[in-house]
Design a protein around this motif. Structure first.
Motif, PDB file in Angstrom:
ATOM      1  N   CYS A 177      41.530  55.361  11.249  1.00  0.00           N
ATOM      2  CA  CYS A 177      41.838  56.928  11.660  1.00  0.00           C
ATOM      3  C   CYS A 177      41.879  56.637  13.276  1.00  0.00           C
ATOM      4  CB  CYS A 177      41.010  57.951  11.218  1.00  0.00           C
ATOM      5  SG  CYS A 177      41.253  58.377   9.518  1.00  0.00           S
ATOM      6  N   TYR A 178      41.084  56.119  14.021  1.00  0.00           N
ATOM      7  CA  TYR A 178      41.069  56.031  15.279  1.00  0.00           C
ATOM      8  C   TYR A 178      42.295  55.487  15.889  1.00  0.00           C
ATOM      9  CZ  TYR A 178      39.194  55.024  19.847  1.00  0.00           C
ATOM     10  OH  TYR A 178      39.115  54.873  21.324  1.00  0.00           O
ATOM     11  N   ARG A 179      42.958  54.462  15.143  1.00  0.00           N
ATOM     12  CA  ARG A 179      44.176  53.606  15.557  1.00  0.00           C
ATOM     13  C   ARG A 179      45.028  53.766  14.521  1.00  0.00           C
ATOM     14  NH1 ARG A 179      43.259  51.010  20.351  1.00  0.00           N
ATOM     15  NH2 ARG A 179      41.271  50.534  20.927  1.00  0.00           N
ATOM     16  N   CYS A 180      45.644  54.879  13.930  1.00  0.00           N
ATOM     17  CA  CYS A 180      46.109  54.963  12.812  1.00  0.00           C
ATOM     18  C   CYS A 180      47.538  54.119  12.790  1.00  0.00           C
ATOM     19  CB  CYS A 180      46.561  56.370  12.507  1.00  0.00           C
ATOM     20  SG  CYS A 180      47.731  56.602  10.971  1.00  0.00           S
ATOM     21  N   GLY A 222      36.094  46.226  12.009  1.00  0.00           N
ATOM     22  CA  GLY A 222      35.586  47.080  12.916  1.00  0.00           C
ATOM     23  C   GLY A 222      34.840  48.045  12.348  1.00  0.00           C
ATOM     24  N   ILE A 223      34.328  47.946  11.331  1.00  0.00           N
ATOM     25  CA  ILE A 223      33.420  49.234  10.314  1.00  0.00           C
ATOM     26  C   ILE A 223      34.458  50.071  10.226  1.00  0.00           C
ATOM     27  CG2 ILE A 223      31.387  50.199  10.284  1.00  0.00           C
ATOM     28  CD1 ILE A 223      30.783  47.378  10.602  1.00  0.00           C
ATOM     29  N   VAL A 224      35.657  49.788   9.872  1.00  0.00           N
ATOM     30  CA  VAL A 224      36.823  50.771   9.526  1.00  0.00           C
ATOM     31  C   VAL A 224      36.359  51.521   8.167  1.00  0.00           C
ATOM     32  CG1 VAL A 224      39.364  51.251   9.241  1.00  0.00           C
ATOM     33  CG2 VAL A 224      38.421  49.602  10.905  1.00  0.00           C
ATOM     34  N   THR A 225      36.226  52.900   8.274  1.00  0.00           N
ATOM     35  CA  THR A 225      35.718  53.651   7.407  1.00  0.00           C
ATOM     36  C   THR A 225      36.649  54.895   7.033  1.00  0.00           C
ATOM     37  OG1 THR A 225      33.427  53.475   8.215  1.00  0.00           O
ATOM     38  CG2 THR A 225      33.848  54.928   6.594  1.00  0.00           C
ATOM     39  N   LEU A 343      24.100  57.049  19.218  1.00  0.00           N
ATOM     40  CA  LEU A 343      25.352  56.527  19.801  1.00  0.00           C
ATOM     41  C   LEU A 343      26.151  57.547  20.115  1.00  0.00           C
ATOM     42  CD1 LEU A 343      26.011  53.666  17.068  1.00  0.00           C
ATOM     43  CD2 LEU A 343      25.325  53.379  19.436  1.00  0.00           C
ATOM     44  N   VAL A 344      26.255  58.605  19.476  1.00  0.00           N
ATOM     45  CA  VAL A 344      27.060  59.746  19.821  1.00  0.00           C
ATOM     46  C   VAL A 344      26.379  60.349  21.344  1.00  0.00           C
ATOM     47  CG1 VAL A 344      27.691  62.187  19.402  1.00  0.00           C
ATOM     48  CG2 VAL A 344      27.602  60.619  17.710  1.00  0.00           C
ATOM     49  N   GLU A 345      25.231  60.213  21.474  1.00  0.00           N
ATOM     50  CA  GLU A 345      24.907  60.766  22.754  1.00  0.00           C
ATOM     51  C   GLU A 345      24.967  59.637  24.085  1.00  0.00           C
ATOM     52  OE1 GLU A 345      23.214  63.607  23.500  1.00  0.00           O
ATOM     53  OE2 GLU A 345      24.078  64.233  21.586  1.00  0.00           O
ATOM     54  N   LEU A 346      25.125  58.500  23.581  1.00  0.00           N
ATOM     55  CA  LEU A 346      25.424  57.505  24.410  1.00  0.00           C
ATOM     56  C   LEU A 346      26.760  57.590  24.891  1.00  0.00           C
ATOM     57  CD1 LEU A 346      23.497  54.232  23.433  1.00  0.00           C
ATOM     58  CD2 LEU A 346      22.871  55.745  25.038  1.00  0.00           C
ATOM     59  N   GLN A 347      27.713  57.960  23.898  1.00  0.00           N
ATOM     60  CA  GLN A 347      29.260  57.842  24.075  1.00  0.00           C
ATOM     61  C   GLN A 347      29.401  59.028  25.155  1.00  0.00           C
ATOM     62  OE1 GLN A 347      31.251  59.722  20.802  1.00  0.00           O
ATOM     63  NE2 GLN A 347      33.104  58.177  21.035  1.00  0.00           N
ATOM     64  N   LYS A 348      28.755  59.969  25.182  1.00  0.00           N
ATOM     65  CA  LYS A 348      28.686  61.037  26.026  1.00  0.00           C
ATOM     66  C   LYS A 348      28.452  60.534  27.618  1.00  0.00           C
ATOM     67  CE  LYS A 348      27.472  64.600  23.020  1.00  0.00           C
ATOM     68  NZ  LYS A 348      26.237  65.758  22.669  1.00  0.00           N
ATOM     69  N   LYS A 349      27.594  59.648  27.770  1.00  0.00           N
ATOM     70  CA  LYS A 349      27.293  59.118  29.131  1.00  0.00           C
ATOM     71  C   LYS A 349      28.274  58.026  29.617  1.00  0.00           C
ATOM     72  CE  LYS A 349      23.072  58.307  30.341  1.00  0.00           C
ATOM     73  NZ  LYS A 349      21.662  57.896  30.327  1.00  0.00           N
ATOM     74  N   HIS A 350      28.552  57.365  28.385  1.00  0.00           N
ATOM     75  CA  HIS A 350      29.218  55.873  28.445  1.00  0.00           C
ATOM     76  C   HIS A 350      30.922  56.063  27.871  1.00  0.00           C
ATOM     77  CE1 HIS A 350      25.454  54.294  30.129  1.00  0.00           C
ATOM     78  NE2 HIS A 350      24.963  54.836  29.178  1.00  0.00           N
ATOM     79  N   PRO A 351      31.602  56.191  28.588  1.00  0.00           N
ATOM     80  CA  PRO A 351      32.918  56.350  27.792  1.00  0.00           C
ATOM     81  C   PRO A 351      33.593  55.161  27.580  1.00  0.00           C
ATOM     82  CG  PRO A 351      33.351  56.942  30.035  1.00  0.00           C
ATOM     83  CD  PRO A 351      31.832  56.741  29.931  1.00  0.00           C
ATOM     84  N   ASP A 355      34.853  55.121  19.899  1.00  0.00           N
ATOM     85  CA  ASP A 355      34.728  55.666  18.545  1.00  0.00           C
ATOM     86  C   ASP A 355      33.366  55.167  17.868  1.00  0.00           C
ATOM     87  OD1 ASP A 355      35.821  57.093  16.386  1.00  0.00           O
ATOM     88  OD2 ASP A 355      36.404  55.309  15.402  1.00  0.00           O
ATOM     89  N   ILE A 356      33.025  55.851  17.220  1.00  0.00           N
ATOM     90  CA  ILE A 356      31.648  55.550  16.218  1.00  0.00           C
ATOM     91  C   ILE A 356      32.058  55.897  15.043  1.00  0.00           C
ATOM     92  CG2 ILE A 356      29.325  55.927  16.084  1.00  0.00           C
ATOM     93  CD1 ILE A 356      29.305  57.208  19.103  1.00  0.00           C
ATOM     94  N   ARG A 357      31.681  54.820  14.180  1.00  0.00           N
ATOM     95  CA  ARG A 357      32.083  55.100  12.432  1.00  0.00           C
ATOM     96  C   ARG A 357      31.333  54.130  11.593  1.00  0.00           C
ATOM     97  NH1 ARG A 357      36.758  52.643  15.336  1.00  0.00           N
ATOM     98  NH2 ARG A 357      36.657  50.447  15.155  1.00  0.00           N
ATOM     99  N   GLY A 358      31.188  54.522  10.524  1.00  0.00           N
ATOM    100  CA  GLY A 358      30.549  53.941   9.622  1.00  0.00           C
ATOM    101  C   GLY A 358      29.543  54.939   8.412  1.00  0.00           C
ATOM    102  N   LEU A 359      29.006  54.355   7.714  1.00  0.00           N
ATOM    103  CA  LEU A 359      27.895  55.173   7.054  1.00  0.00           C
ATOM    104  C   LEU A 359      26.520  54.213   6.703  1.00  0.00           C
ATOM    105  CD1 LEU A 359      30.481  55.860   3.937  1.00  0.00           C
ATOM    106  CD2 LEU A 359      29.560  57.328   5.550  1.00  0.00           C
ATOM    107  N   GLY A 360      25.588  55.072   6.725  1.00  0.00           N
ATOM    108  CA  GLY A 360      24.440  54.513   6.626  1.00  0.00           C
ATOM    109  C   GLY A 360      23.968  53.561   7.798  1.00  0.00           C
ATOM    110  N   LEU A 361      23.541  52.594   7.477  1.00  0.00           N
ATOM    111  CA  LEU A 361      23.102  51.519   8.368  1.00  0.00           C
ATOM    112  C   LEU A 361      24.237  50.532   8.344  1.00  0.00           C
ATOM    113  CD1 LEU A 361      19.499  51.110   8.244  1.00  0.00           C
ATOM    114  CD2 LEU A 361      20.456  51.713   9.979  1.00  0.00           C
ATOM    115  N   MET A 362      25.641  50.830   8.311  1.00  0.00           N
ATOM    116  CA  MET A 362      26.675  50.036   8.575  1.00  0.00           C
ATOM    117  C   MET A 362      27.436  50.886   9.744  1.00  0.00           C
ATOM    118  SD  MET A 362      29.219  48.300   5.976  1.00  0.00           S
ATOM    119  CE  MET A 362      30.601  47.166   6.717  1.00  0.00           C
ATOM    120  N   ARG A 363      27.235  50.673  10.858  1.00  0.00           N
ATOM    121  CA  ARG A 363      27.941  51.379  12.020  1.00  0.00           C
ATOM    122  C   ARG A 363      28.499  50.455  12.906  1.00  0.00           C
ATOM    123  NH1 ARG A 363      27.287  57.277  10.557  1.00  0.00           N
ATOM    124  NH2 ARG A 363      25.582  57.347   9.192  1.00  0.00           N
ATOM    125  N   GLY A 364      29.782  51.161  13.460  1.00  0.00           N
ATOM    126  CA  GLY A 364      30.308  50.384  14.506  1.00  0.00           C
ATOM    127  C   GLY A 364      30.461  51.431  15.680  1.00  0.00           C
TER     128      GLY A 364
END
Length: 432
Positions: A177-180, A222-225, A343-351, A355-364
């Motif tokens: 979805c990030y790069r459809c 790339g942890i494409v979910t 990671l979402v909080e870090l994304q706000k500081k570091h553009p 994109d952040i994606r995945g489920l459980g402890l499989m995150r990209g």
């Protein structure tokens, strides 16, 4: 045989260059020699300690040298290691019975082998036997193995090293979805990537493919979910054409996504499912499992010399028991949510985190420049610095620009906080 004194990274690299085929690369400009593992931690030849956030690419789900699992393995090694599965031993039938209990739906009968590649190859063979057809559908950017057929259904160019891949294989757009790949946006797209599977069957195949093979979350891509409804739509299309759905759980299986198997997050039961990696927690074992209706068509002789040997099978049984006993699915959910939120909080500081994606402890976390173009060089710098600070994090993605978090499922709240804090510091230091 353990070495009294490790030879060190430089000597290993010299021997590797001389004796190992050059297709095998390694992470890091300054790699380390790992000599010890203890649950979520690794230690190198100089005695430095690392928090392992990659788990050998989703292998060590229960932790390195897990004492509860090792105890059972050692006892087995000391009594019976191997007689081949053409003879009767108990562990492999007990493991098959356990897999029938924990796999979704009516999946019941299993064939054991040693690697994920073998499991995928076997699953595709079973699909051809059952359907009488020999065409396959795969997804762009999927990775399924290194044998000729599994490499041919792999949709990542860097892993398609066979100059003459098999024919009869058709690639559908993946749900990235990030790069459809279709230039659309979810949910307005109405799952166009799933609908494309029907177009592919109608216009590119004979109309009678044997099966579609897919990872529920594409690891090396790339942890494409995919969106929640993706696999339901795909399954409906495949059933319309009497084609099977093979789900490759080699990287996603055994509690990694907060469910025992990742496909359970999508409320779909596959016709055949493959598994490996975490099943053995370091012991070489893999399997493909199917419903009795499908499995019972595999009647001609078939065996795997080391598949389901007593040692690997007891490891598999111990893994499933440990996951259940210690609530690793719940820990994957809770620590995975903590990691995602951080990671979402870090994304706000570091553009640079696009994109952040995945489920459980499989995150990209995908690293990008301001124009959304991939930023693999910056990711490499960050991973090198994180390694020097005692954190091992993975890397994947078609452009090798996705930071991959796939740690042992025994990581703690403190562990996740420490890696997030270190990553914040490193991004602040290195990325301007």
């Amino acid at each position: 045989m353990s070495l009294e004194k490790p030879i060190g990274p430089e000597a290993i690299l010299e021997k590797k260059k001389k004796y190992i085929m050059p297709c095998l690369a390694h992470f890091y400009k300054e790699p380390r020699q790992f000599v010890k593992g203890d649950m979520q931690f690794l230690y190198d030849s100089e005695g430095r300690k690392y928090l392992d956030m990659f788990a050998g690419v989703s292998v060590m789900n229960c932790g390195h040298c897990n004492p509860e699992i090792l105890e059972n393995v050692v006892k087995q090694v000391q009594s019976l290691q191997h007689v081949c599965n053409i003879y009767l031993t108990e562990n492999f039938v007990n493991l098959a019975e356990k897999l029938a209990e924990v796999t979704p739906g009516d999946l019941q009968k299993t064939f054991f082998c040693s690697t994920g590649t073998e499991a995928n190859e076997g699953a595709m063979l079973l699909a051809s036997i059952y359907t009488g057809n020999d065409e396959f559908i795969s997804l762009r950017n999927g990775l399924h193995g290194r044998t000729k057929l599994t490499m041919s259904v792999t949709g990542i160019q860097m892993w398609r090293t066979d100059p003459h891949p098999c024919g009869g294989i058709h690639f559908a757009p993946n749900a990235y979805c990030y790069r459809c790949p279709l230039g659309k946006k979810y949910p307005e797209c109405d799952l166009a990537c799933a609908n494309a599977v029907e177009d592919l069957i109608k216009y590119s195949t004979s109309g009678h493919p044997a099966a579609m093979i897919a990872e529920p979350i594409q690891g090396n891509a790339g942890i494409v979910t995919p969106p929640k409804g993706y696999f339901k739509r795909v399954k409906e299309i495949l059933e319309k054409y009497n084609a099977l759905l093979i789900i490759d759980e080699v990287q996603t299986g055994f509690a990694r996504t907060g469910k025992m198997f990742a496909i359970e997050n999508f409320d779909v039961v596959p016709d055949i499912m493959t598994m490996a990696k975490a099943l053995g927690n370091g012991a070489p074992i893999s399997a493909f499992t199917a419903s009795a209706k499908i499995a019972d068509t595999y009647t001609k002789p078939g065996a795997s010399t080391l598949g389901g040997n007593p040692v690997s099978s007891i490891a598999g049984l111990s893994v499933i028991n440990y996951i259940q006993k210690h609530n690793l699915m719940q820990n994957a959910q809770e620590r995975g949510q903590q990691l995602y939120d951080g990671l979402v909080e870090l994304q706000k500081k570091h553009p640079i985190i696009g994109d952040i994606r995945g489920l459980g402890l499989m995150r990209g976390a995908e690293f990008v420049h301001a124009d959304k173009s991939p930023a693999p060089e910056e990711l490499d710098m960050v991973l090198e610095e994180m390694k020097d600070r005692g954190f091992i994090i993975g890397k994947n993605g078609i452009e090798r620009n996705v930071m991959a978090f796939q740690p042992p499922l025994v990581v703690t709240e403190e562990d996740i906080n420490s890696v997030l804090n270190a990553l914040d510091d490193v991004l602040t230091k290195l990325i301007k």
